[in-house]
Design an enzyme around this catalytic site. Structure first.
Site, PDB file in Angstrom:
ATOM      1  N   THR A 122     134.498  23.419 -13.286  1.00 13.78           N
ATOM      2  CA  THR A 122     135.470  22.453 -12.758  1.00 13.78           C
ATOM      3  C   THR A 122     135.959  21.532 -13.879  1.00 13.78           C
ATOM      4  OG1 THR A 122     133.907  20.823 -11.892  1.00 13.78           O
ATOM      5  CG2 THR A 122     134.457  22.714 -10.453  1.00 13.78           C
ATOM      6  N   GLU A 140     129.753  22.301 -12.272  1.00 13.74           N
ATOM      7  CA  GLU A 140     130.591  21.261 -11.668  1.00 13.74           C
ATOM      8  C   GLU A 140     130.905  20.150 -12.698  1.00 13.74           C
ATOM      9  OE1 GLU A 140     132.314  19.813  -9.617  1.00 13.74           O
ATOM     10  OE2 GLU A 140     132.035  20.484  -7.559  1.00 13.74           O
ATOM     11  N   HIS A 141     131.617  19.131 -12.232  1.00 15.12           N
ATOM     12  CA  HIS A 141     132.183  18.090 -13.092  1.00 15.12           C
ATOM     13  C   HIS A 141     131.148  17.341 -13.962  1.00 15.12           C
ATOM     14  CE1 HIS A 141     130.609  14.779 -10.631  1.00 15.12           C
ATOM     15  NE2 HIS A 141     130.752  15.647  -9.648  1.00 15.12           N
ATOM     16  N   ASP A 142     131.589  16.901 -15.120  1.00 22.27           N
ATOM     17  CA  ASP A 142     130.834  15.974 -15.986  1.00 22.27           C
ATOM     18  C   ASP A 142     129.475  16.524 -16.428  1.00 22.27           C
ATOM     19  OD1 ASP A 142     132.748  13.748 -15.909  1.00 22.27           O
ATOM     20  OD2 ASP A 142     132.256  13.711 -13.771  1.00 22.27           O
ATOM     21  N   ASN A 160     127.286  16.006 -13.138  1.00 23.43           N
ATOM     22  CA  ASN A 160     126.456  15.070 -13.917  1.00 23.43           C
ATOM     23  C   ASN A 160     125.075  15.628 -14.258  1.00 23.43           C
ATOM     24  OD1 ASN A 160     128.106  12.582 -14.250  1.00 23.43           O
ATOM     25  ND2 ASN A 160     128.159  12.709 -12.023  1.00 23.43           N
TER      26      ASN A 160
END
Ligand code: UDP
Length: 219
Positions: A122, A140-142, A160
């Site tokens: 992402t 996923e993000h970050d 995260n």
């Protein structure tokens, strides 16, 4: 000008799964089929699934503009050893990406990656060198993912999370999302067993299994 020669290094299970993706990718780019080969130090046969298998020595000796390799061997330690040898010999690394891979915003992936069909990355993600994302896995993000990290099919890495070099995430494992400034950390060389549900940091070099994931103590 002599054309480049592309190789999938490893003609066993991993390599045979990567070869068709590599072939489609190069066809889209108009590279002639005969410029793609397997490389294997112990060739299982002269031809595997219709592709020539060269030893590394023969690959290097083949005439080519550039020699390009993707390391299709699941073992991260072997990948690192072979990456160093290739680099020393002036061999370059290419990445193989299935046509249906989804990559969103601000994603950086290092050289030599393999992104299998149905992989999703992402947004705002950093991934190191020689990453393997097997079928249906996602990031996923970050997230920050190190070098020589391996995701087995269906590995789920939520937002995260930091995954250090050489970690292995087993098939269907789920990593719980961390928080901004307090990521969940999978330590260097850690192994997450198939189907594990990881809710806490995993220490470097350890193996966790189960739901919730716990340290595997070998008896
Ligand atoms: N291999 C190689 N050079 C090495 C180590 C391994 O060419 O230094 C090849 C090995 O001969 C085999 C493949 O890499 O064909 C690894 O296959 P394996 O079935 O062990 O694992 P996977 O395909 O799942 O990575």
């Amino acid at each position: 000008m002599i054309a480049d020669l592309f190789a999938v290094y490893g003609a066993s299970g991993c390599g045979r799964g990567v070869m068709p993706i590599a072939e489609q990718q190069l066809r889209r780019l108009g590279v002639p089929a005969e410029r793609l080969v397997f490389v294997d130090d112990r060739p299982p046969a002269a031809v595997v699934n219709g592709r020539r298998v060269l030893t590394y020595r023969d690959f290097l000796a083949s005439s080519a503009g550039r020699h390009q390799v993707v390391l299709a061997i699941a073992d991260a330690g072997l990948r690192e050893t072979l990456a160093q040898r290739c680099r020393d010999d002036g061999v370059e690394f290419w990445s193989v990406r299935a046509a249906n891979v989804v990559v969103m915003d601000d994603v950086e992936v290092g050289e030599g990656a393999i992104l299998s069909p149905f992989v999703t990355l992402t947004s705002n993600i950093r991934i190191g060198r020689h990453f393997h994302a097997n079928l249906y896995s996602y990031v996923e993000h970050d997230c920050i993912v190190g070098d020589f990290v391996t995701f087995a099919p269906g590995a789920k890495c939520n937002g995260n999370i930091v995954i250090e070099d050489h970690a292995y995430i087993g098939s269907g494992a789920v990593l719980k999302q961390g928080r901004p400034g307090r990521p969940l950390v999978i330590g260097r060389g850690a192994v997450v067993g198939m189907g594990a549900v990881v809710t806490k940091d995993v220490a470097p070099g350890t193996t966790v299994v189960g739901n919730p994931a716990k340290l595997l103590v070998k008896v």
